[in-house]
Design a protein around this motif. Structure first.
Motif, mmCIF file in Angstrom:
data_model
loop_
_atom_site.group_PDB
_atom_site.id
_atom_site.type_symbol
_atom_site.label_atom_id
_atom_site.label_comp_id
_atom_site.label_asym_id
_atom_site.label_seq_id
_atom_site.Cartn_x
_atom_site.Cartn_y
_atom_site.Cartn_z
ATOM 1 N N ASN A 1 1.501 9.267 4.519
ATOM 2 C CA ASN A 1 1.002 7.894 4.324
ATOM 3 C C ASN A 1 -0.247 7.915 3.447
ATOM 4 O OD1 ASN A 1 2.734 6.472 6.511
ATOM 5 N ND2 ASN A 1 1.815 8.213 7.569
ATOM 6 N N PRO A 2 -0.145 8.436 2.241
ATOM 7 C CA PRO A 2 -1.359 8.645 1.446
ATOM 8 C C PRO A 2 -2.128 7.367 1.123
ATOM 9 C CG PRO A 2 0.604 9.035 0.112
ATOM 10 C CD PRO A 2 1.060 8.891 1.536
ATOM 11 N N GLY A 3 -1.446 6.278 0.837
ATOM 12 C CA GLY A 3 -2.141 5.033 0.527
ATOM 13 C C GLY A 3 -2.909 4.515 1.730
ATOM 14 N N MET A 4 -2.242 4.478 2.878
ATOM 15 C CA MET A 4 -2.894 4.004 4.100
ATOM 16 C C MET A 4 -4.045 4.922 4.477
ATOM 17 S SD MET A 4 -3.109 1.695 6.460
ATOM 18 C CE MET A 4 -1.586 0.771 6.637
ATOM 19 N N TYR A 5 -3.807 6.213 4.381
ATOM 20 C CA TYR A 5 -4.841 7.194 4.718
ATOM 21 C C TYR A 5 -6.085 6.988 3.854
ATOM 22 C CZ TYR A 5 -6.973 11.793 5.413
ATOM 23 O OH TYR A 5 -7.833 12.809 5.704
ATOM 24 N N GLU A 6 -5.882 6.794 2.565
ATOM 25 C CA GLU A 6 -7.019 6.568 1.670
ATOM 26 C C GLU A 6 -7.777 5.305 2.066
ATOM 27 O OE1 GLU A 6 -8.146 5.788 -3.004
ATOM 28 O OE2 GLU A 6 -6.057 6.190 -2.487
ATOM 29 N N LEU A 7 -7.052 4.231 2.318
ATOM 30 C CA LEU A 7 -7.701 2.982 2.694
ATOM 31 C C LEU A 7 -8.479 3.127 4.000
ATOM 32 C CD1 LEU A 7 -8.234 -0.050 2.306
ATOM 33 C CD2 LEU A 7 -6.098 -0.473 3.565
ATOM 34 N N LEU B 1 0.828 -1.201 0.000
ATOM 35 C CA LEU B 1 0.000 0.000 0.000
ATOM 36 C C LEU B 1 0.865 1.254 0.000
ATOM 37 C CD1 LEU B 1 -2.886 1.150 0.218
ATOM 38 C CD2 LEU B 1 -2.682 0.910 2.691
ATOM 39 N N ALA B 2 1.902 1.270 0.823
ATOM 40 C CA ALA B 2 2.793 2.428 0.899
ATOM 41 C C ALA B 2 3.560 2.632 -0.408
ATOM 42 C CB ALA B 2 3.768 2.267 2.063
ATOM 43 N N ALA B 3 3.963 1.537 -1.023
ATOM 44 C CA ALA B 3 4.784 1.627 -2.231
ATOM 45 C C ALA B 3 3.976 1.883 -3.497
ATOM 46 C CB ALA B 3 5.602 0.345 -2.397
ATOM 47 N N GLU B 4 2.792 1.251 -3.591
ATOM 48 C CA GLU B 4 2.089 1.280 -4.873
ATOM 49 C C GLU B 4 0.648 1.759 -4.810
ATOM 50 O OE1 GLU B 4 2.741 -2.216 -7.250
ATOM 51 O OE2 GLU B 4 4.680 -2.549 -6.281
ATOM 52 N N ILE C 1 -5.521 -4.393 7.338
ATOM 53 C CA ILE C 1 -4.475 -3.429 6.975
ATOM 54 C C ILE C 1 -4.882 -2.034 7.445
ATOM 55 C CG2 ILE C 1 -3.265 -2.345 5.039
ATOM 56 C CD1 ILE C 1 -3.633 -5.108 3.569
ATOM 57 N N ALA C 2 -6.144 -1.669 7.232
ATOM 58 C CA ALA C 2 -6.639 -0.360 7.679
ATOM 59 C C ALA C 2 -6.539 -0.237 9.198
ATOM 60 C CB ALA C 2 -8.079 -0.153 7.222
ATOM 61 N N ARG C 3 -6.830 -1.317 9.905
ATOM 62 C CA ARG C 3 -6.724 -1.288 11.369
ATOM 63 C C ARG C 3 -5.299 -0.945 11.786
ATOM 64 N NH1 ARG C 3 -9.356 -3.230 16.095
ATOM 65 N NH2 ARG C 3 -7.825 -3.415 17.740
ATOM 66 N N ARG C 4 -4.324 -1.481 11.065
ATOM 67 C CA ARG C 4 -2.921 -1.152 11.333
ATOM 68 C C ARG C 4 -2.712 0.361 11.224
ATOM 69 N NH1 ARG C 4 1.777 -3.995 9.835
ATOM 70 N NH2 ARG C 4 0.766 -5.699 10.906
ATOM 71 N N GLY C 5 -3.307 0.965 10.193
ATOM 72 C CA GLY C 5 -3.197 2.418 10.024
ATOM 73 C C GLY C 5 -3.850 3.176 11.161
ATOM 74 N N PHE C 6 -5.047 2.751 11.561
ATOM 75 C CA PHE C 6 -5.731 3.417 12.682
ATOM 76 C C PHE C 6 -4.926 3.278 13.975
ATOM 77 C CE2 PHE C 6 -9.728 3.110 10.132
ATOM 78 C CZ PHE C 6 -10.038 4.463 10.149
ATOM 79 N N ASP C 7 -4.351 2.103 14.188
ATOM 80 C CA ASP C 7 -3.526 1.903 15.389
ATOM 81 C C ASP C 7 -2.318 2.838 15.370
ATOM 82 O OD1 ASP C 7 -5.253 -0.061 16.318
ATOM 83 O OD2 ASP C 7 -3.989 -1.738 15.658
ATOM 84 N N ASP C 8 -1.697 2.965 14.201
ATOM 85 C CA ASP C 8 -0.530 3.847 14.052
ATOM 86 C C ASP C 8 -0.928 5.299 14.305
ATOM 87 O OD1 ASP C 8 1.986 4.917 13.406
ATOM 88 O OD2 ASP C 8 1.653 4.738 11.249
ATOM 89 N N LEU C 9 -2.011 5.738 13.692
ATOM 90 C CA LEU C 9 -2.471 7.117 13.889
ATOM 91 C C LEU C 9 -2.838 7.362 15.349
ATOM 92 C CD1 LEU C 9 -3.235 9.918 12.867
ATOM 93 C CD2 LEU C 9 -5.458 8.955 12.145
#
Length: 193
Positions: A99-105, A20-23, A58-66
């Motif tokens: 983190n645009p890809g993660m943010y979008e997801l 997600l971060a790369a592509e 994967i999105a949960r990982r982003g929410f946890d990070d944020l």
């Protein structure tokens, strides 16, 4: 679930987050995640019966990070609610821009299984923190509505800044002045109480 299963499940989420971060979001297919994780294309279905469940993990990982970034930011800010709202807003925008890809997801609930993996329990407390702080700054207002409007404004800034539309419209690259204007619009001028 065995330790090996837990490890592979985590690996699939790790690989998905890296992809997600790369592509970007369009690259997140079960087949590509499996290939990069070095497992058969059917292996992810053992841990994530649907593609949506893997995307949700994967999105949960982003929410946890944020959430962790917000906790850390607020722990280092003075107790002043307005300063904390400003710090939270900056943290949110920095996360979105880096983190645009993660943010979008994370905010594509149309793609995610929101009931799975506690996404509501992960994302709504962040909004609750924002609404609580807004309520302290503006006790006369409906804090949830003001926080919702502020959040929508921040989300729009993140998108438009990334696309360079705001810089074009404003004729400047001054992110701080824009954030100050947004906070003043939703919280009142600094010093108003």
């Amino acid at each position: 679930m065995t330790e090996s299963d837990i490890g592979l499940r985590k690996r699939l989420v790790d690989v998905g987050a890296e992809l997600l971060a790369a592509e970007g979001l369009q690259a997140l297919t079960l087949r590509e995640i499996a290939r990069r994780a070095g497992v058969s294309h059917g292996a992810p279905r053992r841990y994530f019966p649907t593609h949506l469940e893997l995307l949700s993990a994967i999105a949960r990982r982003g929410f946890d990070d944020l959430a962790e970034r917000v906790r850390s930011t607020l722990a280092h800010e003075p107790a002043d609610p307005r300063a904390q709202v400003a710090a939270l807003a900056r943290t949110y925008l920095e996360f979105a821009l880096h983190n645009p890809g993660m943010y979008e997801l994370m905010f594509r609930h149309d793609l995610l299984e929101s009931g799975h993996l506690g996404l509501r329990e992960t994302s709504l407390p962040l909004f609750g923190v924002l609404a609580g702080l807004v309520g302290e700054v503006r006790p006369e207002a409906d804090a949830r509505r003001v926080a919702g409007a502020l959040w929508a404004n921040l989300h729009g800034i993140a998108q438009l800044w990334r696309w360079r539309s705001l810089q074009l419209a404003l004729g400047e690259d001054d992110f701080d002045r824009l954030l100050d204007a947004v906070l003043a619009a939703h919280l009142g001028a600094d010093g108003d109480r």
